[in-house]
Design an enzyme around this catalytic site. Structure first.
Site, mmCIF file in Angstrom:
data_model
loop_
_atom_site.group_PDB
_atom_site.id
_atom_site.type_symbol
_atom_site.label_atom_id
_atom_site.label_comp_id
_atom_site.label_asym_id
_atom_site.label_seq_id
_atom_site.Cartn_x
_atom_site.Cartn_y
_atom_site.Cartn_z
ATOM 1 C CE LYS A 15 -2.368 -0.333 3.829
ATOM 2 N NZ LYS A 15 -1.873 -0.996 4.834
ATOM 3 N NE ARG A 90 -3.414 -0.114 10.982
ATOM 4 C CZ ARG A 90 -2.313 0.306 10.364
ATOM 5 N NH1 ARG A 90 -2.260 1.512 9.863
ATOM 6 N NH2 ARG A 90 -1.284 -0.465 10.283
ATOM 7 N NE ARG A 131 7.939 -1.974 5.824
ATOM 8 C CZ ARG A 131 6.617 -1.991 6.025
ATOM 9 N NH1 ARG A 131 5.799 -1.932 4.990
ATOM 10 N NH2 ARG A 131 6.134 -2.083 7.231
ATOM 11 N NE ARG A 164 7.028 0.874 10.058
ATOM 12 C CZ ARG A 164 5.775 0.625 9.680
ATOM 13 N NH1 ARG A 164 5.390 0.969 8.472
ATOM 14 N NH2 ARG A 164 4.933 0.041 10.488
ATOM 15 N NE ARG A 175 3.397 -3.593 11.873
ATOM 16 C CZ ARG A 175 4.447 -3.488 11.064
ATOM 17 N NH1 ARG A 175 5.646 -3.900 11.458
ATOM 18 N NH2 ARG A 175 4.318 -2.978 9.875
HETATM 19 P P1 AMP Z 1 1.760 1.364 9.567
HETATM 20 O O1 AMP Z 1 2.867 2.309 9.278
HETATM 21 O O2 AMP Z 1 0.526 1.664 8.771
HETATM 22 O O3 AMP Z 1 2.168 -0.088 9.459
HETATM 23 O O4 AMP Z 1 1.351 1.609 11.109
HETATM 24 C C1 AMP Z 1 2.284 1.372 12.154
HETATM 25 C C2 AMP Z 1 1.576 1.336 13.487
HETATM 26 O O5 AMP Z 1 0.957 2.608 13.771
HETATM 27 C C3 AMP Z 1 0.441 0.316 13.604
HETATM 28 O O6 AMP Z 1 0.901 -0.989 13.939
HETATM 29 C C4 AMP Z 1 -0.405 0.939 14.738
HETATM 30 O O7 AMP Z 1 0.169 0.680 15.997
HETATM 31 C C5 AMP Z 1 -0.272 2.442 14.465
HETATM 32 N N1 AMP Z 1 -1.368 2.932 13.601
HETATM 33 C C6 AMP Z 1 -1.289 3.365 12.312
HETATM 34 N N2 AMP Z 1 -2.490 3.729 11.835
HETATM 35 C C7 AMP Z 1 -3.373 3.528 12.849
HETATM 36 C C8 AMP Z 1 -4.785 3.700 12.990
HETATM 37 N N3 AMP Z 1 -5.554 4.115 11.980
HETATM 38 N N4 AMP Z 1 -5.342 3.403 14.194
HETATM 39 C C9 AMP Z 1 -4.605 2.972 15.217
HETATM 40 N N5 AMP Z 1 -3.284 2.752 15.153
HETATM 41 C C10 AMP Z 1 -2.659 3.029 13.977
#
Ligand code: AMP
Length: 218
Positions: A15, A90, A131, A164, A175
């Protein structure tokens, strides 16, 4: 007409790469909640400190925290003709909040598409642990599948690539659990509203891009 795009799919489904490209193509803001939260963490703000304790466990951060970030961001002028939301909503509660926010900010009827990246999940942990991304331009690399030309250096910005903190096997597994429990039900939620656009996210970046553009122009 205003075009509101949200993206669904498991962690590391591609994505981020595709929405970065799409934001440039459509000239829309790319709103990525994960990156916004990581910026708060780097600033050591109050929100950042709270968010870190959830991100480190692979859990969702509290809904009010991310809801406020989204609401403030979507009301900005640059979202007037459309936006790309990557990582939000989410959960069902977040999807309902987004509907409420949109109904408040939309001055006229908008087109809403929930684009779901359907992918074979076996390869994803391998993608996550390899990554890297550029802290300056956001380009995403992969040590195994899409390496930078010079090891650990961005091809465009010449700065050191970052990994990250939550891209390790243990947090990645949590996750995925969070994704299947909280986020995957949104596929049915949007399908029932006839707003779901499913694309096959297996294959090369260009192959997925072709499929994505088709859905955007539908
Ligand atoms: P991502 O970069 O999209 O993989 O997000 C990394 C982490 O940020 C996730 O595992 C969540 O802990 C937090 N996070 C990102 N977006 C959301 C969301 N919409 N609601 C809650 N937590 C989020």
């Amino acid at each position: 007409m205003k075009l509101e795009l949200i993206f669904l799919g498991p962690p590391a489904c591609g994505k981020g790469t595709q929405t970065n490209m799409l934001a440039e193509y459509l000239d829309f803001p790319h709103i990525d909640t994960g990156s916004l939260l990581r910026t708060e963490i780097a600033k050591q703000s109050k929100d950042g400190i709270i968010a870190k304790s959830f991100i480190d466990k692979g859990q969702l951060v509290p809904p009010e925290l991310v809801g406020n970030i989204i609401k403030n961001r979507l009301t900005k002028e640059d979202c007037a003709k459309g936006y790309i939301l990557d990582g939000y909503p989410r959960s069902l509660a977040q999807a309902e909040l987004l509907e409420k926010i949109n109904s408040e900010i939309d001055k006229e009827k908008a087109v809403f598409k929930a684009i779901y990246f359907d992918i074979d999940t076996q390869i994803l942990i391998d993608r996550i642990v390899n990554r890297q991304s550029c802290p300056k331009c956001g380009e995403i690399y992969n040590k195994k599948f899409k390496p930078s030309k010079v090891e650990n250096i961005c091809d465009h910005c010449n700065v050191e690539l970052k990994t990250r903190a939550d891209d390790n096997e243990e947090i990645a597994k949590a996750r995925f659990e969070t994704y299947y429990r909280e986020t995957a039900p949104l596929i049915e939620f949007y399908q029932n509203k006839n707003l779901l656009y499913k694309i096959d996210a297996n294959g090369s970046i260009n192959e997925v891009w072709e499929r994505l553009i088709k859905v955007i122009n539908e």
